[in-house]
Write an enzyme that holds these catalytic residues in place. Sequence first.
Site, mmCIF file in Angstrom:
data_model
loop_
_atom_site.group_PDB
_atom_site.id
_atom_site.type_symbol
_atom_site.label_atom_id
_atom_site.label_comp_id
_atom_site.label_asym_id
_atom_site.label_seq_id
_atom_site.Cartn_x
_atom_site.Cartn_y
_atom_site.Cartn_z
ATOM 1 N N THR A 97 -66.836 -20.180 -5.771
ATOM 2 C CA THR A 97 -65.429 -19.811 -5.816
ATOM 3 C C THR A 97 -64.782 -20.659 -6.905
ATOM 4 O OG1 THR A 97 -65.429 -19.290 -3.470
ATOM 5 C CG2 THR A 97 -63.290 -19.719 -4.489
ATOM 6 N N LYS A 173 -62.067 -12.855 -4.785
ATOM 7 C CA LYS A 173 -62.411 -13.916 -3.830
ATOM 8 C C LYS A 173 -61.172 -14.765 -3.492
ATOM 9 C CE LYS A 173 -64.592 -17.214 -1.614
ATOM 10 N NZ LYS A 173 -65.286 -17.113 -0.354
ATOM 11 N N LYS A 242 -58.091 -26.180 -1.918
ATOM 12 C CA LYS A 242 -58.549 -25.944 -3.289
ATOM 13 C C LYS A 242 -58.432 -24.462 -3.647
ATOM 14 C CE LYS A 242 -62.538 -24.738 -4.535
ATOM 15 N NZ LYS A 242 -63.973 -24.479 -4.729
#
Lengths: 297, 297
Positions: A97, A173, A242
């Site tokens: 990711t 994503k 994050k």
Amino acid sequence: MTSRIGFVGLGHMGSPIAENLIRSGHSLRIFNRTSEKVAPFVEMGAEQAATPADAASPGGIVFSMIANDRVMEIVTLEEHGILERLGKGGVHVSMSTLSPALARKLEKAHRERGAEYVAAPVFGRPEAAAARKLWICVAGAAGARARVRPLMEELGQGVFEVGDEPAEANVVKLANNFLIAAAMEAMAEAFTLGEKNGVPREKLAEIVGKTLFACPIYQGYGKAIAEERFEPAGFGLMLGLKDVKLALDTAEESQVPMPLAQLVHGRLLSAMARGRGKLDWAALALGAKEDAGLGEQ
Amino acid sequence: MTSRIGFVGLGHMGSPIAENLIRSGHSLRIFNRTSEKVAPFVEMGAEQAATPADAASPGGIVFSMIANDRVMEIVTLEEHGILERLGKGGVHVSMSTLSPALARKLEKAHRERGAEYVAAPVFGRPEAAAARKLWICVAGAAGARARVRPLMEELGQGVFEVGDEPAEANVVKLANNFLIAAAMEAMAEAFTLGEKNGVPREKLAEIVGKTLFACPIYQGYGKAIAEERFEPAGFGLMLGLKDVKLALDTAEESQVPMPLAQLVHGRLLSAMARGRGKLDWAALALGAKEDAGLGEQ
């Protein structure tokens, strides 16, 4: 069809994926920063690589599953990085990711060396990876996608071809992880409203998960949020922060105001400030509860 | 088991529910403010009542499906209202989406006259009501709930017993509608992020609805939001605003800060201000899109 594949990154997600590739009969050449982690894979028949470059083979396929943008740049672009050896005709399948911005930079760097960069981020926790139940979103040049598609199908329960630009899969994503965080905040507020009005959290979670929201996110996280069970962390709060930050950075660059994303970012940041970084990211739900005076855990 | 049942309120939801009760063999005595709407039901064998009181029978069961708190007070508590005639041993099954505060007031008023008030709000659109696919949340005194439970089961695909206080079922309903609005705002922001970063809205909606969010809300509203198809309105934006406002009022009374509920309230209010009150409430999604400069429809 089995083949020789490079693999970089044996974290929580990378390890079960690498193991599944080995069990499917592929010859893996693996690099991991902490080299001891490679040992059990060598016992299963893999080779140990000394550097990321050493994991790749010219014109071959190399997978990477890396924690964040910075480390991805190091293992791909810097000295002894994957691109040093992958070369012409090689395909780098990046399952991490990452930011769409980095995906664009990496795509360009690969193209300049005659290699292809395919982004293939996954939905699913380590258990799903182990059970070959991942959902995989693939984006990149059509030829490269076609070459790695059979491998994707071995690793997951479904593969979605997003488009020709690798960054697009990363956008999907990040959008997906934002949707999960938003659903958790919504449940946190709803369950708190219920709790203060006589409806037990578990009862509300049960009804929600059995009716209009009968899907894994509302069922799984709904139960965790209702029961306030945030350990062990299936997906750590720090990682969740994050990802939401990456979504907001991407939103900033593309001028997309996302007030709900900012709200969940604030919740996650507050949870970090309260020492909850190692809990599951569903612990963001404690914010709404504590705001309503229902006390710290 | 068939029986004689009073019925008040032939709106979008009340009509299919009344029809199903008739088709199940019950004798209905129906009141509706616009009396012409009763005619087709009389053709099916129902009786027409002159007032809400006239629809009820002493000690019997009466259903109501009413648009809002104010009208519910009129048809229940004021002159010629349901309570004037229902009396001792009667059960009033209220399927409307009302404030928990009004439910508490109505419960008390019924109890004082020896009658029972059962809140039984439903999840589902008119098509679901017609197909007996509603989800029904029931709360009220145990004996009254047991008496009306067989009727609930005839009308829906699932019945949830929430608790002994009628207001609790209304809280569940408001929490559920808030969750829907929150999911729509989340999709609106996510799809806009996708659109401005090369991922078509429909592609993102498809992936979301087939993977971790494979449930009716994300699939149905996801498609509508991706395609910007807000007519015909399955659930009007004005009604959605009413429900989110009821959730916020309840949150205010019980001291539950709900920042996400306030965000979607603002979106719905802005949509009203832009003349979208008659569109489906999924049109709240236009807010995030327009904020990103993607232009008014």
